[in-house]
Every structure is written in structure tokens, then in C-alpha cells.
Design an enzyme around this catalytic site. Structure first.
Site, PDB file in Angstrom:
ATOM      1  N   CYS A  47       0.854  -1.187   0.000  1.00  0.00           N
ATOM      2  CA  CYS A  47       0.000   0.000   0.000  1.00  0.00           C
ATOM      3  C   CYS A  47       0.890   1.237   0.000  1.00  0.00           C
ATOM      4  O   CYS A  47       1.808   1.349   0.802  1.00  0.00           O
ATOM      5  CB  CYS A  47      -0.891  -0.003   1.234  1.00  0.00           C
ATOM      6  SG  CYS A  47      -1.810   1.535   1.436  1.00  0.00           S
ATOM      7  N   CYS A  91       0.609   3.181   3.527  1.00  0.00           N
ATOM      8  CA  CYS A  91       1.102   2.700   4.833  1.00  0.00           C
ATOM      9  C   CYS A  91       2.082   1.534   4.706  1.00  0.00           C
ATOM     10  O   CYS A  91       2.509   0.991   5.717  1.00  0.00           O
ATOM     11  CB  CYS A  91      -0.080   2.315   5.720  1.00  0.00           C
ATOM     12  SG  CYS A  91      -0.945   0.834   5.161  1.00  0.00           S
ATOM     13  N   CYS A 117      -7.441  -0.862   1.952  1.00  0.00           N
ATOM     14  CA  CYS A 117      -6.321  -1.319   2.773  1.00  0.00           C
ATOM     15  C   CYS A 117      -6.740  -1.270   4.233  1.00  0.00           C
ATOM     16  O   CYS A 117      -7.236  -0.245   4.711  1.00  0.00           O
ATOM     17  CB  CYS A 117      -5.121  -0.406   2.556  1.00  0.00           C
ATOM     18  SG  CYS A 117      -3.787  -0.709   3.720  1.00  0.00           S
ATOM     19  N   CYS A 142      -4.579   1.401   6.587  1.00  0.00           N
ATOM     20  CA  CYS A 142      -4.807   2.852   6.634  1.00  0.00           C
ATOM     21  C   CYS A 142      -6.180   3.266   6.135  1.00  0.00           C
ATOM     22  O   CYS A 142      -6.501   4.449   6.154  1.00  0.00           O
ATOM     23  CB  CYS A 142      -3.717   3.572   5.851  1.00  0.00           C
ATOM     24  SG  CYS A 142      -3.749   3.247   4.076  1.00  0.00           S
ATOM     25  N   CYS A 181      -9.023  -5.730  -8.656  1.00  0.00           N
ATOM     26  CA  CYS A 181      -8.581  -4.746  -9.639  1.00  0.00           C
ATOM     27  C   CYS A 181      -8.233  -3.455  -8.910  1.00  0.00           C
ATOM     28  O   CYS A 181      -9.086  -2.825  -8.291  1.00  0.00           O
ATOM     29  CB  CYS A 181      -9.659  -4.530 -10.682  1.00  0.00           C
ATOM     30  SG  CYS A 181      -9.987  -6.076 -11.558  1.00  0.00           S
TER      31      CYS A 181
HETATM   32 ZN   LIG Z   1      -2.625   1.299   3.544  1.00  0.00          ZN
END
Ligand SMILES: [Zn+2]
Length: 133
Positions: A48, A51, A97, A100, A120
Site C-alpha cells: 500500500c 502505509c 487497505c 490505513c 482490480c
Molecule cells: Zn494502507
């Protein structure tokens, strides 16, 4: 929902470029084929961008023709969460995610032979990390 890497909006704006902010914090979608991670690539993984939580292995990346990075499975399902979202007259499963709370992309059902779903994801939400050695 409370996140491990929660940040005030001003910090998100400072840390992310405008395009990543629009996607990750406002749930927009980058233009098809505009991202740098559309093509399955050398071995490594994607984290990510917000984060650094590990999200997808490059070995799970498929569909270079789709226009966005597309994966058949998550590296660790615990690092993601999903929500059903109704827009444009259809129900979509939105992908976030868990570290975060940033928007990543969408999950689609797929009738392909390798997996019943496709994750996706927008390229701007991902950072690529090469596998060591
Ligand atoms: Zn994240």
C-alpha cells in the site's frame, strides 16, 4: 472503523501526489492503462502506498489487457477489507487497505479458470518492492 496508520487529512495531502490522493482518499479511479503497474512484472510484491502494508504478490498478477493491475488473490486477506457500494446503477465491491483505510480498487467476480474473483487495483495506490536476491 479505526486504522493502525490513521492520518489526518492534511498529512494525506502532503504525502500523496494529487492523483494518488484522489484515488486513495476520494475513491476515484485512475484512467485505464494510465498506471505504471498494469503489466505483470518481475518478481516482487506490491505494498500500500499509504502505509506500506503488503497487499499483493506479483505472481498473482494477471490480465495485462485489463488496464489496471489485476490480481487473482491477495497476499494476506487480513490486510484488506471490502464494502459493497452502489453507484452508476450497479452494485460493486470496493476494496480497501486495512492498515490505513485507503481505497484501492474493486473486486469483480470472474468466471476464469484460475480464480472466482479479480482484485482490480489502481496503480497509484501501490508501491512495487522487488523480491530480494
Ligand atoms: Zn494502507
Amino acid at each position: 472503523m479505526k486504522f493502525k496508520y490513521d492520518k489526518p487529512d492534511a498529512r494525506w495531502r502532503a504525502e500523496l501526489d494529487p492523483q494518488a490522493y484522489r484515488v486513495m482518499r476520494e475513491g476515484r479511479t485512475e484512467a485505464r492503462f494510465s498506471g505504471q503497474h498494469c503489466q505483470p512484472r518481475a518478481e516482487g510484491m506490491y505494498r500500500c502506498r499509504g502505509c506500506h502494508t503488503p497487499l499483493f504478490d506479483t505472481l498473482a498478477q494477471v490480465d495485462a489487457d485489463f488496464g489496471w493491475p489485476c490480481f487473482v488473490e491477495a497476499l494476506d486477506a487480513h490486510n484488506l477489507f471490502e464494502e459493497t457500494e452502489a453507484s452508476y446503477g450497479m452494485l460493486r465491491t470496493e476494496l480497501f487497505c486495512k492498515g490505513c483505510g485507503s481505497h484501492l480498487g474493486f473486486i469483480y467476480e470472474d468466471d476464469g479458470p484460475d480464480s472466482p474473483v479479480r482484485f482490480c487495483v489502481n496503480s497509484v495506490a501501490l508501491e512495487f518492492v522487488a523480491r530480494p536476491g
